[in-house]
Write an enzyme that holds these catalytic residues in place. Sequence first.
Site, short mmCIF file in Angstrom:
data_model
loop_
_atom_site.label_atom_id
_atom_site.label_comp_id
_atom_site.label_asym_id
_atom_site.label_seq_id
_atom_site.Cartn_x
_atom_site.Cartn_y
_atom_site.Cartn_z
N LYS A 128 -4.61 -4.38 3.85
CA LYS A 128 -4.63 -5.34 2.75
C LYS A 128 -4.51 -6.74 3.33
O LYS A 128 -4.01 -6.93 4.44
CB LYS A 128 -3.47 -5.08 1.78
N ASP A 168 -9.84 -8.57 -4.58
CA ASP A 168 -8.64 -8.18 -5.33
C ASP A 168 -8.38 -9.33 -6.30
O ASP A 168 -9.30 -10.09 -6.61
CB ASP A 168 -7.47 -7.94 -4.37
#
Length: 447
Positions: A128, A168
Amino acid sequence: MTIDEQVSTYYNMLLKRNAGEPEFHQAVAEVLDSLKIVLEKDPHYADYGLIQRLCEPERQLIFRVPWVDDDGMVQVNRGFRVQFNSALGPYKGGLRFHPSVNLGIIKFLGFEQIFKNSLTGLPIGGGKGGSDFDPKGKSDAEIMRFCQSFMTELHNHIGEYRDVPAGDIGVGAREIGYLFGQYRRLAGQHESGVLTGKGLTWGGSLVRKEATGYGLVYLTAEMLKAHGESLAGAKVIVSGSGNVAIYAIEKAQELGATVIGFSDSSGWIETPNGVDVAKLREIKEERRERAAVYCDEVEGAICHTDGSIWDLKADVALPCATQNELDGDHARALAANGVRFVAEGANMPSTPEAIEVFRAKGVYFAPGKAANAGGVATSALEMQQNASRDSWSFEYTDQRLHKIMSNIYRTIAATAKEYGHEGDYVLGANIAGFKKVADAMLAQGVI
């Protein structure tokens, strides 16, 4: 030393080594609690420091991102990429641009991504990244300059066989375009598999935009079906009004449900007659306005600036906004108002207390690492298309997504039953996701 004592000792050590990262602590605590039963039954999973290695990222990157705003002033943000685990394949996980981003948030998201990616059955590891940059209120030129600066550093650490970021919160098609353009410029080649969520004319995949919301509803429908119920005729609450929420609303209503409420950071909207998805998409995606505008333009919609969307009487709740938005009091209200099924569209939107309330009240609960895996699953399908220089139809890609989400539900349900906790989908997701990664780590030695 008992298994409980071993896990407790390790967790206390983790707290000291990762101080000031409560979201990461919360994510690890949930997984370790589920794994106690695995370590009792299969003690070899405690060998070779496996748990310690699993909870320690393979690599943590923090870097400066300087950029120039439209007034000619230099601004400095902080960039992150946590490459958490590559036992199953290249790191895969989104980039988040939001003021709340810090190392602890990225580590929590990366840790969750390991198990989410494992559950898809596809060969992708967990990672991430992101920045504390806020795209809101910025011009397109400012966002472009920021993305180019961000990628100038990040490009040294990613690649289609190494690490494949996606979007995201705060990173949509516009941002992915700027990031990819800078990567292509620096790499000197069109390496289309290095990012996912690309435009359809330059390597993107159909269904990618819809995938997390659609996948959430596909898994929810499987969960209801397993308990003799259906989304047809059900009343559904969806928190949020971003990409995940919009397409969850769309798919839920396609399957016969009525979505009676949604929200954004300014309040929540009661929609007793269902949601006009086309109007909501116009307001949020095209005009980039607050959800409150919906009430001015759609008859029957009611705006609320106090109270909670979780106070509505419904059958199904889909939290799709942000982490820890749904607490114990909200969970008790949902149960009291007849909600029997909850599935997470956001990452960890339910607090540990809320999850315990759902267990105690007999509410079936699907955690985000299973329920919102549709986005990363379709990102992996985009990688497949890029690798083969192919482009699939919407219908074919959607069928692949539907099959993946159905398989995830069956996997977590079967795993929960195997370990004597039928219906506990948190435990089922954590154990099923863990075992696949753990087996690969053990097979590959201490690395």
